[in-house]
Write an enzyme that holds these catalytic residues in place. Structure first.
Site, PDB file in Angstrom:
ATOM      1  N   LYS A   2      -5.822   9.527   4.106  1.00 17.00           N
ATOM      2  CA  LYS A   2      -6.282  10.172   5.219  1.00 17.00           C
ATOM      3  C   LYS A   2      -7.770  10.679   4.960  1.00 17.00           C
ATOM      4  CE  LYS A   2      -3.522   9.510   8.548  1.00 17.00           C
ATOM      5  NZ  LYS A   2      -3.776   8.489   9.653  1.00 17.00           N
ATOM      6  N   TYR A  21       3.293  14.912   1.711  1.00 16.93           N
ATOM      7  CA  TYR A  21       2.314  14.053   2.313  1.00 16.93           C
ATOM      8  C   TYR A  21       1.748  12.857   1.349  1.00 16.93           C
ATOM      9  CZ  TYR A  21      -0.244  12.303   6.464  1.00 16.93           C
ATOM     10  OH  TYR A  21      -0.747  11.453   7.374  1.00 16.93           O
TER      11      TYR A  21
END
Length: 254
Positions: free
Chosen positions: A160, A153
């Site tokens: 995020k 990720y």
């Protein structure tokens, strides 16, 4: 009557009918809301998808990196509804070099793109819609648990984490306008966004087994229900919160 009866909702990020945003728009309409959609790039595709909703919804072009698009958004939305009660931020993007295990080699230019589109745009969208939210309302963003360093990720995880922080500051500053700001942290789903993440299969292989409640990688409805609930009047005093819809993985770890 549905829990969004009479409410006016703007939903961003509808690209296919497998997206969380599409499920939010569909469920919002089923719960009584009038929905306006935004899209970027492939507007004709979004317009086709919009026709699959219970009621076809208008589609507006929105590039969150464009000051012109953001500056005219309220006026353009105002051509379809006389205000907004809810806004759904379902926007995220990172260049391929910022994902897939390339964390140490990603250039600032690509990181900046990821942060602009995936993090800063939450504030930009909220501010752009503020003139239409004179009676208050709710802003809901889609998140992925940023408390851990997930495989593959990479910089999207950093984006995020920024989104989670941004939501708290927005909650602080929009509270006096009677606007609630919350995030829904969904587990991994087989959306178009997920398909763009190199190595996403690592999540597919492990998440359902880890989740105490189990996890269906193809079911966007639980996350959509959380978004709709947060935009309803059933959460009048909840802001700056992250609601996890991930089968419970965030609570039990790996």
């Amino acid at each position: 009557m549905g829990i969004l009866e009479g409410k006016r909702i703007l939903v961003t990020g509808v690209l296919t009918d497998a997206s969380i945003a599409f499920s939010v728009a569909k469920l919002a309409q089923e719960e009584g809301a009038t929905v306006v959609l935004t899209g970027f790039g492939r507007l004709s595709l979004v317009e086709r998808i919009a026709k699959r909703l219970p009621e076809p919804a208008p589609v507006l072009e929105l590039d969150v990196q464009s000051n012109e698009h953001l500056g005219t958004l309220a006026a353009r939305v105002g051509e379809h509804v006389d205000g907004l009660d809810g806004v759904v931020h379902s926007i995220g993007f990172a260049p391929q070099t910022a994902l897939g295990g390339n964390f140490l080699n990603t250039t600032w230019e690509d990181v900046a793109t990821a942060l602009h589109v995936s993090t800063y745009s939450f504030k930009s969208l909220a501010v752009a819609c503020l003139p239409l939210m004179k009676e208050g309302g709710a802003v809901v963003g889609l998140d992925f648990d940023a408390t851990k360093a997930w495989p593959v990720y990479d910089w999207m995880g950093v984006a995020k984490a920024g989104l989670e922080s941004c939501s708290r500051y927005l909650a602080r500053d929009l509270g006096p306008h009677n606007i609630r700001v919350n995030l829904v942290a969904a587990g991994p789903l087989r959306t178009m966004a997920a398909k763009s993440i190199p190595g996403f299969k690592e999540f597919e292989d492990s998440w359902p087994a880890k989740a105490p409640l189990g996890w269906d990688l193809a079911d966007t409805i639980p996350a959509a229900k959380a978004c709709v609930a947060l935009m309803s009047d059933w959460f009048p005093a909840t802001t700056g919160e992250i609601v996890h819809v991930d089968g419970g993985v965030h609570a039990v770890g790996a």
